[in-house]
Design a protein around this motif. Structure first.
Motif, PDB file in Angstrom:
ATOM      1  N   ILE A   1      18.151  75.044  57.624  1.00 29.13           N
ATOM      2  CA  ILE A   1      16.773  74.586  57.402  1.00 29.13           C
ATOM      3  C   ILE A   1      16.546  73.254  58.104  1.00 29.13           C
ATOM      4  O   ILE A   1      15.535  73.037  58.777  1.00 29.13           O
ATOM      5  N   PHE A   2      17.525  72.369  57.975  1.00 30.66           N
ATOM      6  CA  PHE A   2      17.443  71.063  58.635  1.00 30.66           C
ATOM      7  C   PHE A   2      17.319  71.245  60.148  1.00 30.66           C
ATOM      8  O   PHE A   2      16.469  70.609  60.802  1.00 30.66           O
TER       9      PHE A   2
ATOM     10  N   THR B   1      15.890  68.223  51.166  1.00 31.53           N
ATOM     11  CA  THR B   1      15.822  68.686  52.554  1.00 31.53           C
ATOM     12  C   THR B   1      14.736  69.737  52.738  1.00 31.53           C
ATOM     13  O   THR B   1      13.942  69.663  53.688  1.00 31.53           O
TER      14      THR B   1
ATOM     15  N   ILE C   1       7.394  70.582  59.293  1.00 32.38           N
ATOM     16  CA  ILE C   1       6.864  71.716  60.062  1.00 32.38           C
ATOM     17  C   ILE C   1       5.346  71.783  59.913  1.00 32.38           C
ATOM     18  O   ILE C   1       4.611  71.915  60.888  1.00 32.38           O
TER      19      ILE C   1
ATOM     20  N   VAL D   1      11.620  69.232  55.209  1.00 28.00           N
ATOM     21  CA  VAL D   1      11.508  70.057  56.423  1.00 28.00           C
ATOM     22  C   VAL D   1      10.213  70.864  56.411  1.00 28.00           C
ATOM     23  O   VAL D   1       9.533  70.974  57.437  1.00 28.00           O
TER      24      VAL D   1
ATOM     25  N   VAL E   1      11.564  72.334  65.332  1.00 30.55           N
ATOM     26  CA  VAL E   1      10.100  72.274  65.366  1.00 30.55           C
ATOM     27  C   VAL E   1       9.635  70.906  65.839  1.00 30.55           C
ATOM     28  O   VAL E   1       8.713  70.789  66.651  1.00 30.55           O
ATOM     29  N   LEU E   2      10.315  69.859  65.342  1.00 33.77           N
ATOM     30  CA  LEU E   2       9.939  68.501  65.771  1.00 33.77           C
ATOM     31  C   LEU E   2      10.091  68.349  67.280  1.00 33.77           C
ATOM     32  O   LEU E   2       9.233  67.780  67.954  1.00 33.77           O
TER      33      LEU E   2
ATOM     34  N   ALA F   1      16.172  73.837  61.695  1.00 32.84           N
ATOM     35  CA  ALA F   1      14.852  74.387  61.997  1.00 32.84           C
ATOM     36  C   ALA F   1      13.820  73.271  62.070  1.00 32.84           C
ATOM     37  O   ALA F   1      12.963  73.251  62.966  1.00 32.84           O
ATOM     38  N   GLY F   2      13.912  72.332  61.112  1.00 35.48           N
ATOM     39  CA  GLY F   2      12.984  71.197  61.129  1.00 35.48           C
ATOM     40  C   GLY F   2      13.114  70.394  62.405  1.00 35.48           C
ATOM     41  O   GLY F   2      12.114  70.032  63.038  1.00 35.48           O
TER      42      GLY F   2
END
Lengths: 193, 144
Positions: A165-166, B121, B129, B125, A172-173, A168-169
């Protein structure tokens, strides 16, 4: 009796959603139907006594994914002519249709080997599940077996999931996080605002 | 949606409840359904609702993006550090039993802490997004 009625209702509503999603051309309506689809799946999970999975499906599938898809739509919708008629496909549908039919037929054939729902002799119930059910409360003191497995017995997996998940963030950033560099000079842009 | 009175009033009433429910799901995950993942998502939807009704700019004043970036890494760090802590206390990586005096107490503490890391987290996140998408849309509008 009531349980099967609930199952049949939910499954047929899901099927209706799926058909409607295929047939719809308005992307906004499709996203709304996706949300409904997820919510019905969550209901199905509740009917199967999988409250944690249902919770996740309702929060992630019906909640945040719908919002993110709407946000994506807001980014792309304005630039595309959605009313444009779809082009008639040039090739014949027989090859894809036969692939789909054969795959579907094999999947349906495969279901005959799947153990019945909640079968105590199913391989999934025989492997580590009895250990977790018996030992998780005395070993971890956590009444919710799902949490005990997720956070303690499978803590390594969950660490991996959080890292995913981290990542993925971060992705996206990196992709769309910064403001896009505009080709319009700064002065004209500030005049327009 | 800035001028819609009913939306503003209802969301002002709802947002604290959403946060409260998220905290409940977070810390009650050991006993009922839920846990860090769901709690993080629910918490972020509270702020997304605020952003939808009051505008992304004011939501960014509530949680600035640099704090979100720090929180996203902090959650993973809390999780991984719990593993390191159990290593230092003589156990295996992520073996919570050594964190407290008894096995059960240690497990309880470890699960609570790593679920908190997961929640932080996921919340950060999801907001990163969402803000990335929302910001992108706005900056393009400004360019046109």
């Amino acid at each position: 009796m009531i349980e099967s009625a609930v199952d049949i209702t939910l499954l047929s509503l899901i099927a209706i959603h799926a058909v409607a999603i295929i047939r719809m051309r308005s992307l906004f309506a499709v996203i709304m139907l996706f949300g409904g689809f997820s919510f019905l799946s969550a209901g199905l999970f509740v009917a199967m006594d999988a409250a944690d999975v249902a919770f996740t499906e309702a929060a992630v599938g019906a909640g945040i994914s719908t919002i993110l898809m709407l946000a994506t739509l807001a980014l792309t919708y304005a630039h595309e002519d959605v009313q444009k008629e779809e082009k008639q496909p040039t090739h014949k549908p027989w090859l894809p249709l036969s692939v789909v039919l054969i795959t579907g037929g094999m999947l349906i054939y495969g279901t005959s080997d799947i153990p019945a729902f909640a079968d105590p002799n199913a391989p999934a119930q025989k492997h580590v599940a009895p250990y977790y059910l018996k030992k998780s409360l005395p070993e971890t003191g956590v009444p919710n077996v799902v949490t005990a497995v997720l956070a303690s017995y499978r803590g390594f997996d969950t660490l991996g999931e959080v890292t995913v998940i981290f990542t993925a963030g971060i992705a996206v950033l990196l992709l769309i996080g910064g403001r896009r560099k505009s080709k319009i000079p700064f002065e004209t842009r500030s005049n327009k605002e | 949606m800035k001028h819609n009175l009913i939306l503003r009033v209802v969301s002002k009433f709802l947002i604290p409840l959403i946060f409260l429910f998220a905290l409940y799901v977070q810390f009650h995950g050991d006993f009922g359904p839920g846990g860090g993942f769901q709690a993080g998502i629910i918490f972020s939807t509270g702020i997304i609702l605020y952003a939808l009704v009051f505008g992304v700019a004011s939501a960014k004043k509530v949680i600035p993006p640099y704090i979100l970036r720090a929180l996203a890494s902090l959650g993973v760090l809390i999780y991984a550090a719990t593993g390191v802590a159990s290593l230092l206390l003589g156990g295996n990586y992520l073996e919570y039993g050594v964190l407290a005096s008894t096995q059960v107490a240690g497990q309880h503490l470890g699960i609570l802490v790593i679920e908190l890391g997961v929640g932080i987290t996921v919340m950060a996140v999801m907001l990163i997004i969402f803000f990335a998408f929302a910001e992108r849309g706005r900056s393009e509008e400004e360019c046109e």
